[in-house]
Motif scaffolding. Structure first.
Motif, short mmCIF file in Angstrom:
data_model
loop_
_atom_site.label_atom_id
_atom_site.label_comp_id
_atom_site.label_asym_id
_atom_site.label_seq_id
_atom_site.Cartn_x
_atom_site.Cartn_y
_atom_site.Cartn_z
N HIS A 1 0.84 -1.21 0.00
CA HIS A 1 0.00 0.00 0.00
C HIS A 1 0.87 1.26 0.00
O HIS A 1 2.08 1.20 0.18
N PHE A 2 0.19 2.38 -0.14
CA PHE A 2 0.85 3.67 -0.33
C PHE A 2 0.10 4.73 0.48
O PHE A 2 -1.13 4.80 0.42
N SER A 3 0.84 5.51 1.24
CA SER A 3 0.20 6.58 2.03
C SER A 3 0.99 7.86 1.83
O SER A 3 2.18 7.92 2.13
N GLU A 4 0.32 8.87 1.34
CA GLU A 4 0.97 10.15 1.05
C GLU A 4 0.39 11.24 1.96
O GLU A 4 -0.74 11.10 2.46
N HIS A 5 1.15 12.29 2.12
CA HIS A 5 0.60 13.48 2.81
C HIS A 5 -0.34 14.15 1.82
O HIS A 5 0.05 15.08 1.10
N GLY B 1 5.32 10.09 -0.18
CA GLY B 1 4.64 10.37 -1.44
C GLY B 1 5.23 9.46 -2.47
O GLY B 1 6.10 8.64 -2.15
N GLY B 2 4.75 9.58 -3.69
CA GLY B 2 3.97 10.60 -4.32
C GLY B 2 4.71 11.92 -4.58
O GLY B 2 5.89 12.10 -4.27
N CYS B 3 3.95 12.79 -5.23
CA CYS B 3 4.50 14.11 -5.54
C CYS B 3 5.02 14.82 -4.28
O CYS B 3 5.98 15.59 -4.34
N PHE B 4 4.38 14.55 -3.15
CA PHE B 4 4.80 15.19 -1.91
C PHE B 4 6.26 14.86 -1.58
O PHE B 4 6.99 15.67 -0.99
N ASN C 1 10.39 10.35 -7.12
CA ASN C 1 9.07 9.90 -7.55
C ASN C 1 8.65 10.69 -8.79
O ASN C 1 8.77 11.92 -8.82
N GLU C 2 8.16 10.00 -9.78
CA GLU C 2 7.66 10.65 -11.01
C GLU C 2 8.58 11.80 -11.42
O GLU C 2 8.13 12.93 -11.63
N ASN C 3 9.86 11.50 -11.57
CA ASN C 3 10.80 12.57 -11.90
C ASN C 3 10.65 13.04 -13.34
O ASN C 3 11.22 14.05 -13.74
N LEU D 1 6.77 1.57 -11.67
CA LEU D 1 5.84 1.79 -12.78
C LEU D 1 4.56 2.37 -12.16
O LEU D 1 4.09 1.84 -11.14
N HIS D 2 4.04 3.43 -12.76
CA HIS D 2 2.77 4.00 -12.30
C HIS D 2 1.74 3.86 -13.40
O HIS D 2 1.99 4.23 -14.55
N HIS D 3 0.59 3.32 -13.03
CA HIS D 3 -0.52 3.27 -14.00
C HIS D 3 -1.84 3.37 -13.25
O HIS D 3 -2.15 2.54 -12.40
N TYR D 4 -2.61 4.41 -13.56
CA TYR D 4 -3.93 4.59 -12.95
C TYR D 4 -5.02 4.20 -13.94
O TYR D 4 -4.87 4.38 -15.15
N THR D 5 -6.13 3.69 -13.40
CA THR D 5 -7.28 3.33 -14.22
C THR D 5 -8.25 4.52 -14.21
O THR D 5 -8.91 4.78 -13.20
N PHE E 1 -7.98 16.89 -2.50
CA PHE E 1 -7.86 15.80 -1.52
C PHE E 1 -8.08 14.41 -2.13
O PHE E 1 -7.91 13.40 -1.45
N LEU E 2 -8.56 14.39 -3.39
CA LEU E 2 -8.73 13.12 -4.12
C LEU E 2 -9.51 12.07 -3.33
O LEU E 2 -9.15 10.89 -3.31
N TYR E 3 -10.60 12.53 -2.69
CA TYR E 3 -11.44 11.60 -1.94
C TYR E 3 -12.49 11.03 -2.88
O TYR E 3 -13.23 11.78 -3.51
N ILE F 1 -1.03 -0.09 -4.00
CA ILE F 1 -2.25 0.55 -4.48
C ILE F 1 -2.35 1.96 -3.87
O ILE F 1 -1.95 2.19 -2.72
N ALA F 2 -2.87 2.90 -4.69
CA ALA F 2 -2.99 4.28 -4.24
C ALA F 2 -4.47 4.58 -3.92
O ALA F 2 -5.31 4.39 -4.78
N GLN F 3 -4.66 5.01 -2.72
CA GLN F 3 -3.83 5.08 -1.54
C GLN F 3 -4.59 4.46 -0.37
O GLN F 3 -5.79 4.25 -0.47
N LEU F 4 -3.92 4.32 0.76
CA LEU F 4 -4.41 3.47 1.84
C LEU F 4 -5.78 3.87 2.44
O LEU F 4 -6.68 3.05 2.54
N VAL G 1 -8.11 8.31 0.14
CA VAL G 1 -7.57 8.90 -1.08
C VAL G 1 -7.62 7.87 -2.21
O VAL G 1 -7.18 6.72 -2.04
N LEU G 2 -8.18 8.26 -3.37
CA LEU G 2 -8.26 7.39 -4.55
C LEU G 2 -8.86 6.03 -4.18
O LEU G 2 -9.86 5.98 -3.47
N GLN G 3 -8.24 4.93 -4.65
CA GLN G 3 -8.88 3.62 -4.43
C GLN G 3 -8.52 3.08 -3.04
O GLN G 3 -7.78 2.09 -2.89
O1 AHR Z 1 -1.41 9.23 -5.89
C1 AHR Z 1 -1.59 10.56 -6.24
C2 AHR Z 1 -0.46 11.10 -7.10
O2 AHR Z 1 -0.44 10.45 -8.32
C3 AHR Z 1 0.92 10.92 -6.56
O3 AHR Z 1 1.30 11.88 -5.66
C4 AHR Z 1 1.77 11.00 -7.80
O4 AHR Z 1 2.96 10.26 -7.68
C5 AHR Z 1 0.85 10.50 -8.88
O5 AHR Z 1 0.85 11.36 -9.97
#
Ligand code: AHR
Length: 498
Positions: A22-26, A69-72, A172-174, A242-246, A316-318, A348-351, A354-356
Motif C-alpha cells: 500500500h501507499f500513504s501520502e501526505h 509520497g507521491g509528488c509530496f 518519484n515521477e521525476n 511503474l505508475h498506472h492509474y485506471t 484531496f482526491l477523496y 495501491i494508491a492510496q491506503l 484517497v483514490l482507491q
Molecule cells: O497518488 C496521487 C499522485 O499520483 C501521486 O502523488 C503521484 O505520484 C501521482 O501522480
C-alpha cells in the motif's frame, strides 16, 4: 461451460507478499485523520495512530507501506518532521490542496505506524528539490547505529536504536512532478543519489538486508523512459517503479466514482487490464538488459482515479469505492500474481481516504470498502507460489472498441500445500459455469468466499456492510474436478486442500 485448469505440479514464481502493498501520502485525509489523529485525540489511538484503522489493516494483511509520497516526496524535507512537535515547521502542501502541513507526522511517526502494523518500510526520497546530502543524511539518521552526527540527532530525538529501511525510492515521477526530467538526466541523477544511500553495518542485527533501491520508472506506456533509464543505470538499481492509474475517460473528465453506465463499466475494465500489456512490454524491455530478472518491477502506484466526491476539496482526491473498484482490484491482483517473476512489489494508491482506498473515515467512523474485501480475500496468495492455471474466456462488452475478456484468474500453493484460486467475472449480466480440473490431485476439502453486488453498490458510514464477502457454496467437487458457476460482477476465492 468454460474449462479451467490448475496444475499445482507446475510451479512458477513466488508471489512476494509485497505485491499486496500500500501507499500513504501526505495528501488529503490519508495520513491526518485517516491514519494519524495525534495522542490527544478523542478518537481511540496508540501513540497517535487510530486503533480501529490499524486493527482493520492488520486483519487485511498489509505487508509494506510506501511513504511520504507521491509528488509530496519530492518536496519533503525530512528534517522538518523530526524533533518536538511544537517546533516543527509548518509548510504549504503545494501539490495537494495548498493546506498547511504541520509536520506532526514525520519519520518517527511513520516508523511507529509500521511497527504497529508489523509491515515493511518503503521510504521515498526527494530528488526533485532535495540534495544528495539531504537524502544521504536521512538514511544515516534512520539506519546508523554508531557514532555520527545523524545517529546522535536521532538519539536526541529519543530513539537510540536505528530503524530498518526495507525499500528506498530515489525520487518519484521525476518525469513530471518530481522535477520534469528527461530519462537521460534522471538516469545520471539516480546513479549519483543512490551512491549515497548507504548500507550502514548494524552489529546488533548482522542479518539486516541491504536497502532495496528503487529507481523512478515510467508513467504507464512511456517505454522510452524504461529503455533509457535501464540502459544507463540498470546495474545500480534493484527495482524500477511503474505508475498506472485506471481512469475511465481522461484527466479533465475522469467520471464519477459511483454513477456510471454499463458502457463506462467495461471502459474502466479495459483500462484496468491494460496493466497486462504494460507488464509485458516493460518486462520485455527489462528482459533485454536484465535477462536474469534481477531488477524487479515495482508498481508502486496503481488503482482507480475518478472525479472526487462532490462537495469535497478537489485537492484531496477523496472518492467512493464500489463493486467496480473491487473488480479492478481483483483483476489487477490476478495479473500481478501471474507476472510475479518480475513484479515483486505493488502499492495501491492510496491506503485511506484517497483514490482507491481500502478504508474510508469520517471523524471517528470508519468503513471497509469493497477493495478492502478483495485484499482480504486474496491475502493467502501472499508469499505463496504461483502455479500454472488457465481459464477459457470470451470477449464481452457493449462497444466493439471496448471489449474485454470475461474472466481473470490466478492460483497459488502455500507452504502447507493449500491451494488458493481467485477468479473475477467482469460480465454485468452473465454468470459462467466453470468446469474445473486440478491436475493430478484428489480434492479433499474446498471452501469458497464471494464478493458480489450491483455494479455501483458501495458502503456508507450509515450502511457499512452493503458490500461484504459471504460464503460461496454453489460448487461441487469430486476427485480432481471442481465445478461451479461464477455469478456476474463478482470476485470469488477458493481454498482447496488435497
Ligand atoms: O497518488 C496521487 C499522485 O499520483 C501521486 O502523488 C503521484 O505520484 C501521482 O501522480
Amino acid at each position: 461451460m468454460a474449462k479451467l485448469y490448475v496444475n499445482p505440479n507446475i510451479k512458477r514464481s513466488k508471489i512476494n507478499k509485497e505485491i499486496y502493498g500500500h501507499f500513504s501520502e501526505h495528501l488529503g485525509r490519508c495520513i491526518y485523520e485517516g491514519l494519524y489523529v495525534g495522542e490527544n485525540s478523542d478518537i481511540p489511538n496508540t501513540n497517535g495512530m487510530r486503533n480501529d484503522v490499524v486493527a482493520a489493516l492488520k486483519e487485511m494483511g498489509l505487508p509494506v507501506l510506501r511513504w511520504p509520497g507521491g509528488c509530496f516526496a519530492d518536496e519533503y524535507h525530512w528534517q522538518d518532521g523530526i524533533g518536538p512537535k511544537e517546533s516543527r515547521k509548518k509548510i504549504i502542501n503545494t501539490h495537494w490542496g495548498g493546506v498547511v502541513e504541520d509536520n506532526s507526522f514525520g519519520t518517527h511517526e511513520y516508523m511507529e505506524l509500521c511497527r504497529q502494523l508489523g509491515c515493511e518500510t518503503y521510504i521515498n526520497g526527494n530528488v526533485g528539490s532535495g540534495s544528495v546530502r539531504e537524502m544521504s543524511e536521512w538514511v544515516e539518521y534512520m539506519t546508523f547505529n554508531g557514532v555520527s552526527p545523524m545517529a546522535q540527532l536521532r538519539k536526541e530525538n529519543e530513539h537510540a536504536d536505528s530503524y530498518e529501511i526495507n525499500y528506498f525510492g530515489v525520487g518519484n515521477e521525476n518525469w513530471g512532478c518530481g522535477g520534469n526530467m528527461t530519462p537521460e538526466y534522471y538516469a545520471n541523477e539516480f546513479r549519483r543519489y543512490e551512491t549515497y544511500v548507504r548500507n550502514y553495518p548494524n552489529p546488533d542485527n548482522p542479518d539486516r538486508k541491504p536497502i532495496f533501491k528503487v529507481a523512478c520508472g515510467p508513467n504507464s506506456s512511456d517505454y522510452n523512459w524504461t529503455e533509457t533509464v535501464v540502459k544507463n543505470a540498470g546495474p545500480y538499481m534493484d527495482g524500477l517503479s511503474l505508475h498506472h492509474y485506471t481512469i475511465p475517460h481522461n484527466w479533465s473528465h475522469k467520471g464519477s466514482a459511483t454513477q456510471f453506465t454499463d458502457a463506462e463499466w467495461y471502459l474502466t475494465m479495459k483500462h484496468a487490464i491494460y496493466m497486462e500489456e504494460l507488464l509485458h512490454i516493460h518486462g520485455a524491455i527489462l528482459d533485454r538488459y536484465d535477462p536474469s530478472k534481477r531488477i524487479a518491477l515495482i508498481v508502486d502506484e496503481w488503482g482507480t482515479w475518478f472525479d472526487c466526491e462532490p462537495g469535497t476539496n478537489p485537492g484531496f482526491l477523496y472518492q467512493q469505492n464500489t463493486m467496480r473498484d473491487a473488480l479492478v482490484a481483483g483483476i489487477t491482483l490476478n495479473i500481478f500474481n501471474k507476472h510475479s517473476d518480475r513484479v515483486r512489489m505493488a502499492n495501491i494508491a492510496q491506503l485511506v481516504n484517497v483514490l482507491q482506498a481500502v478504508i474510508l473515515t469520517e471523524g471517528e467512523k470508519m468503513l471497509l470498502t469493497p477493495t478492502y474485501h478483495v485484499f482480504h480475500m486474496y491475502k493467502d496468495h501472499q508469499d505463496a507460489t504461483l502455479v500454472d492455471s488457465y481459464v477459457e474466456t470470451k470477449e464481452i462488452g457493449l462497444e466493439e472498441e471496448n471489449m474485454v475478456p470475461n474472466l481473470y484468474e490466478s492460483a497459488s500453493i502455500a507452504v502447507d500445500g493449500t491451494l488458493t484460486l481467485t477468479m473475477t467475472n467482469l460480465s454485468l449480466e452473465e454468470s459462467t459455469p466453470i468446469d474445473g480440473q486440478i491436475i493430478d490431485k484428489d480434492i479433499k476439502a474446498c471452501t469458497a468466499t464471494i464478493l458480489t453486488n450491483e455494479m455501483d453498490a458501495y458502503n456508507t458510514f450509515d450502511a457499512p456492510t452493503v458490500v461484504a464477502p459471504i460464503a460461496f457454496t454453489d460448487f461441487t467437487f469430486t476427485g480432481s474436478k471442481l465445478t461451479f458457476t461464477i455469478p456476474p460482477c463478482s470476485v470469488v476465492k477458493f481454498t482447496v486442500t488435497f
